[in-house]
Design a protein around this motif. Structure first.
Motif, PDB file in Angstrom:
ATOM      1  N   LEU A   1       0.820  -1.211   0.000  1.00 59.87           N
ATOM      2  CA  LEU A   1       0.000   0.000   0.000  1.00 59.87           C
ATOM      3  C   LEU A   1       0.854   1.261   0.000  1.00 59.87           C
ATOM      4  O   LEU A   1       0.492   2.264  -0.628  1.00 59.87           O
ATOM      5  N   LEU A   2       1.978   1.233   0.709  1.00 57.97           N
ATOM      6  CA  LEU A   2       2.881   2.382   0.683  1.00 57.97           C
ATOM      7  C   LEU A   2       3.423   2.595  -0.726  1.00 57.97           C
ATOM      8  O   LEU A   2       3.443   3.721  -1.244  1.00 57.97           O
TER       9      LEU A   2
ATOM     10  N   LYS B   1      -7.975   1.723  -1.587  1.00 61.56           N
ATOM     11  CA  LYS B   1      -8.978   1.851  -0.524  1.00 61.56           C
ATOM     12  C   LYS B   1      -9.433   0.479  -0.032  1.00 61.56           C
ATOM     13  O   LYS B   1      -9.594   0.265   1.180  1.00 61.56           O
ATOM     14  N   SER B   2      -9.643  -0.455  -0.954  1.00 61.54           N
ATOM     15  CA  SER B   2     -10.112  -1.787  -0.561  1.00 61.54           C
ATOM     16  C   SER B   2      -9.096  -2.487   0.334  1.00 61.54           C
ATOM     17  O   SER B   2      -9.438  -3.021   1.396  1.00 61.54           O
ATOM     18  N   PHE B   3      -7.832  -2.481  -0.081  1.00 60.49           N
ATOM     19  CA  PHE B   3      -6.805  -3.139   0.724  1.00 60.49           C
ATOM     20  C   PHE B   3      -6.529  -2.369   2.017  1.00 60.49           C
ATOM     21  O   PHE B   3      -6.149  -2.967   3.029  1.00 60.49           O
ATOM     22  N   GLY B   4      -6.715  -1.042   1.987  1.00 57.46           N
ATOM     23  CA  GLY B   4      -6.566  -0.267   3.214  1.00 57.46           C
ATOM     24  C   GLY B   4      -7.611  -0.649   4.247  1.00 57.46           C
ATOM     25  O   GLY B   4      -7.310  -0.787   5.443  1.00 57.46           O
TER      26      GLY B   4
ATOM     27  N   LEU C   1      -1.567   1.655  11.945  1.00 56.91           N
ATOM     28  CA  LEU C   1      -2.418   0.700  11.240  1.00 56.91           C
ATOM     29  C   LEU C   1      -3.901   1.011  11.421  1.00 56.91           C
ATOM     30  O   LEU C   1      -4.734   0.561  10.628  1.00 56.91           O
ATOM     31  N   PHE C   2      -4.227   1.769  12.454  1.00 61.29           N
ATOM     32  CA  PHE C   2      -5.602   2.244  12.616  1.00 61.29           C
ATOM     33  C   PHE C   2      -5.801   3.612  11.956  1.00 61.29           C
ATOM     34  O   PHE C   2      -6.783   3.846  11.250  1.00 61.29           O
ATOM     35  N   ILE C   3      -4.853   4.527  12.193  1.00 62.55           N
ATOM     36  CA  ILE C   3      -5.009   5.900  11.719  1.00 62.55           C
ATOM     37  C   ILE C   3      -4.931   5.991  10.197  1.00 62.55           C
ATOM     38  O   ILE C   3      -5.684   6.759   9.571  1.00 62.55           O
ATOM     39  N   MET C   4      -4.046   5.217   9.576  1.00 61.92           N
ATOM     40  CA  MET C   4      -3.891   5.308   8.123  1.00 61.92           C
ATOM     41  C   MET C   4      -5.189   4.993   7.377  1.00 61.92           C
ATOM     42  O   MET C   4      -5.671   5.810   6.580  1.00 61.92           O
ATOM     43  N   PRO C   5      -5.797   3.825   7.585  1.00 61.12           N
ATOM     44  CA  PRO C   5      -7.039   3.556   6.852  1.00 61.12           C
ATOM     45  C   PRO C   5      -8.193   4.459   7.269  1.00 61.12           C
ATOM     46  O   PRO C   5      -9.019   4.848   6.433  1.00 61.12           O
TER      47      PRO C   5
ATOM     48  N   PHE D   1     -13.736  -3.856  -2.214  1.00 63.49           N
ATOM     49  CA  PHE D   1     -13.756  -4.869  -3.265  1.00 63.49           C
ATOM     50  C   PHE D   1     -15.130  -4.950  -3.936  1.00 63.49           C
ATOM     51  O   PHE D   1     -15.718  -6.018  -4.089  1.00 63.49           O
ATOM     52  N   GLY D   2     -15.632  -3.768  -4.336  1.00 62.42           N
ATOM     53  CA  GLY D   2     -16.886  -3.686  -5.063  1.00 62.42           C
ATOM     54  C   GLY D   2     -18.107  -3.431  -4.213  1.00 62.42           C
ATOM     55  O   GLY D   2     -19.161  -3.066  -4.741  1.00 62.42           O
TER      56      GLY D   2
END
Length: 405
Positions: A25-26, A49-52, A97-101, A118-119
């Motif tokens: 993701l980075l 966004k989905s993987f985040g 890991l919480f703040i980023m997404p 994912f849709g």
């Protein structure tokens, strides 16, 4: 039975899945910001966004798992400063890991961008808010750079323990049989992902802070085209538009989800009298460069040559001299709209309310709605002629205030 000197197999799986996702993701985040606006870039944002959101879910599971399961104790051979650094790094990593997404989710919601997992449609966390969009975007970016640094230090510490100290720290989270060769293979793989992310992070900084960007000067643009305006005359009294409180709003879809924006009215002339419908006429000039959608990137793309092409067509113009009264306060203006060099006939139904202000002068409030097909005006050239990413129908909402002085 769990070994006290090793993590549970589920902890190992979730650790490495999360680690690979974060590095990916980075890399993806810094890479996609270097791309010009395109369907590919929008698609990458969707995957990001989905993987985040997946990272957010995995981190939540990971925290709950660690609360209920045994964790190996620090090695007695570790110095106090090593334990403090390791503990601090882990705390920040969980925080990030919480703040980023979450900051990315808030940023998309505040910027009126679609968020899908994912849709699957994901609800907005907040309503559209340009200030919040900019602030959350800045937080997202700052945390990304700090996370890149902390992950690098975390990796360096793990490799130090494995190759220099030769203790079991790295084997605790991988396999007890991880030897020198296995450590090298793992290091090369993870380090390669890290380098890719770091390279694009540096490139991102160069694009953002070192690249000079040419900006069209609005005042010059207006003066350059002021001579093109021919003023109308009429025996009717003129209504003067309050441009500060009048807007041309619009809504268009991006991958099926609508986002909103608006233009400002640059100038206009209105001659209107309900008792003399045959003499009514209007001309409104719309400032295309004034577009605001809540995202500077989206605004910059909108005024580019592929879309509105403001360097060639800085204004849109609506003119009408045929008016019909439909019912009380409801009227229809038959005219033409010139947009991006294309002129099309337009029937504009509108609601008009006229009332006196505190000084006894008349104020007119007009609201109107209509749909336009952007392709009729050539808005969206080349691959953007497809309506798969950006919808073809534009919903227009007009709010206009004028005073009879």
């Amino acid at each position: 039975m769990e070994q006290r000197d090793s993590y549970h197999v589920f902890s190992k799986i979730i650790h490495w899945v999360t680690a690979l996702l974060i590095l990916g993701l980075l890399f993806l985040g810094f890479y996609m910001t270097s791309l010009s606006f395109s369907e590919d870039k929008l698609a990458l944002y969707g995957w990001h966004k989905s993987f985040g959101l997946l990272v957010l879910a995995l981190t939540s599971v990971r925290v709950l798992w660690h609360v209920t399961k045994h964790k190996p104790k620090p090695l007695e051979t570790h110095k106090k400063w090593e334990r403090v650094i390791a503990r601090s790094a882990h705390i920040f990593l969980y925080f990030a890991l919480f703040i980023m997404p979450l900051s990315g989710w808030i940023m998309s919601s505040a910027g009126d961008f679609a968020v899908k997992f994912f849709g699957l449609n994901v609800p907005d966390l907040v309503q559209k808010n340009e200030s919040l969009f900019q602030n959350s975007r800045q937080v997202h970016e700052i945390i990304a750079f700090i996370l890149l640094l902390i992950v690098g230090l975390h990796m360096a510490g793990a490799l130090k323990h494995h190759f220099i100290d030769r203790d079991i720290i790295l084997r605790r989270i991988t396999t007890a049989n991880l030897g020198g060769v296995g450590g090298v293979v793992l290091s090369v793989f993870v380090f390669s992902l890290y380098v890719f992310g770091a390279v694009y992070a540096v490139n991102h900084l160069k694009i953002k802070y070192l690249k000079s960007i040419s900006v069209i000067d609005e005042a010059v643009r207006v003066s350059d085209h002021s001579d093109d305006i021919s003023l109308m005359s009429s025996d009717l009294p003129e209504w003067h538009i309050d441009t500060d409180n009048s807007l041309i709003g619009f809504e268009v879809t991006q991958y099926g989800q609508g986002f909103q924006g608006h233009f400002k009215i640059l100038r206009g002339q209105i001659f209107f009298d309900e008792m003399q419908m045959a003499q009514n006429k209007v001309r409104i000039d719309i400032d295309i460069l004034s577009i605001k959608t809540g995202s500077d990137d989206r605004d910059a793309q909108a005024v580019s040559a592929e879309w509105f092409d403001v360097e060639t067509f800085p204004n849109a113009v609506f003119e009408a001299n045929i008016f019909e009264k439909i019912s009380t306060n409801h009227f229809l203006a038959r005219g033409k709209l010139t947009l991006r060099g294309v002129t099309m006939p337009i029937d504009l139904p509108f609601v008009l309310n006229i009332f006196p202000d505190a000084n006894g002068k008349s104020i007119a409030k007009m609201v109107a709605n209509l749909n336009l097909n952007r392709l009729d005006f050539g808005i969206g050239q080349g691959k953007w002629q497809s309506v798969d990413a950006i919808g073809g129908v534009i919903k227009i909402d007009i709010s206009l205030i004028a005073r009879n002085q």
